[in-house]
Design a protein around this motif. Sequence first.
Motif, PDB file in Angstrom:
ATOM      1  N   ASN A  96      34.334  46.126  37.111  1.00 53.46           N
ATOM      2  CA  ASN A  96      34.366  44.772  37.329  1.00 53.46           C
ATOM      3  C   ASN A  96      34.601  43.827  35.807  1.00 53.46           C
ATOM      4  O   ASN A  96      34.009  44.431  34.939  1.00 53.46           O
ATOM      5  N   GLN A  97      35.512  43.062  36.090  1.00 50.44           N
ATOM      6  CA  GLN A  97      35.805  42.114  34.839  1.00 50.44           C
ATOM      7  C   GLN A  97      35.690  40.735  35.144  1.00 50.44           C
ATOM      8  O   GLN A  97      36.052  40.115  36.078  1.00 50.44           O
ATOM      9  N   VAL A  98      35.148  40.297  34.088  1.00 45.45           N
ATOM     10  CA  VAL A  98      34.567  38.788  34.071  1.00 45.45           C
ATOM     11  C   VAL A  98      35.460  37.867  33.142  1.00 45.45           C
ATOM     12  O   VAL A  98      35.611  38.327  32.046  1.00 45.45           O
ATOM     13  N   ASP A  99      36.166  37.013  33.539  1.00 47.46           N
ATOM     14  CA  ASP A  99      37.050  36.138  32.916  1.00 47.46           C
ATOM     15  C   ASP A  99      36.316  35.256  31.975  1.00 47.46           C
ATOM     16  O   ASP A  99      35.080  34.955  31.948  1.00 47.46           O
ATOM     17  N   ASP A 100      36.935  34.445  31.045  1.00 46.42           N
ATOM     18  CA  ASP A 100      36.325  33.485  30.324  1.00 46.42           C
ATOM     19  C   ASP A 100      35.792  32.284  31.073  1.00 46.42           C
ATOM     20  O   ASP A 100      35.063  31.465  30.320  1.00 46.42           O
ATOM     21  N   GLY A 104      34.327  32.685  33.632  1.00 47.79           N
ATOM     22  CA  GLY A 104      33.010  33.147  34.557  1.00 47.79           C
ATOM     23  C   GLY A 104      33.356  33.654  35.692  1.00 47.79           C
ATOM     24  O   GLY A 104      32.354  33.981  36.632  1.00 47.79           O
ATOM     25  N   ARG A 105      34.697  33.852  36.100  1.00 46.38           N
ATOM     26  CA  ARG A 105      35.051  34.361  37.502  1.00 46.38           C
ATOM     27  C   ARG A 105      34.922  35.816  37.310  1.00 46.38           C
ATOM     28  O   ARG A 105      35.657  36.625  36.337  1.00 46.38           O
ATOM     29  N   SER A 106      34.473  36.460  38.397  1.00 48.81           N
ATOM     30  CA  SER A 106      34.548  38.010  38.565  1.00 48.81           C
ATOM     31  C   SER A 106      35.741  38.446  39.504  1.00 48.81           C
ATOM     32  O   SER A 106      36.087  38.326  40.215  1.00 48.81           O
ATOM     33  N   HIS A 107      36.423  39.710  38.641  1.00 46.42           N
ATOM     34  CA  HIS A 107      37.528  40.198  39.067  1.00 46.42           C
ATOM     35  C   HIS A 107      37.060  41.514  39.224  1.00 46.42           C
ATOM     36  O   HIS A 107      36.871  42.298  38.151  1.00 46.42           O
TER      37      HIS A 107
END
Length: 108
Positions: free
Chosen positions: A90-94, A96-99
């Motif tokens: 799981n990667q969180v963008d700057d 705050g969205r989770s991908h």
Amino acid sequence: DSSDDIEDVSLFDADDDVSRRSKKSKIRHPVASFFHLFFRVSAIVVYLLCELLTSSFIACMVTIILLLSCDFWAVKNVTGRLMVGLRWWNQVDDDGRSHWVFEARKVN
């Protein structure tokens, strides 16, 4: 779209490992296969023999949960990569969205 997040990668130099492996061995990763089964089977055995091993219900449940946690970790991080060629996190963008990122080994 989950298909946009899939990327083909080579994991743990799997292509080199195939060429170095002996032709007689039918199991590619015997240690990974052992631990893939060990944690699951031991959790089932502890569950079935819980009353014989100890009278503490809490100790049995904690042991089972730890064994199943080790199973999850082994499948996600070790056997999933070695045996099947999958890797995910799981990667969180700057913003705050989770991908969820999924990677798979290329099929020759």
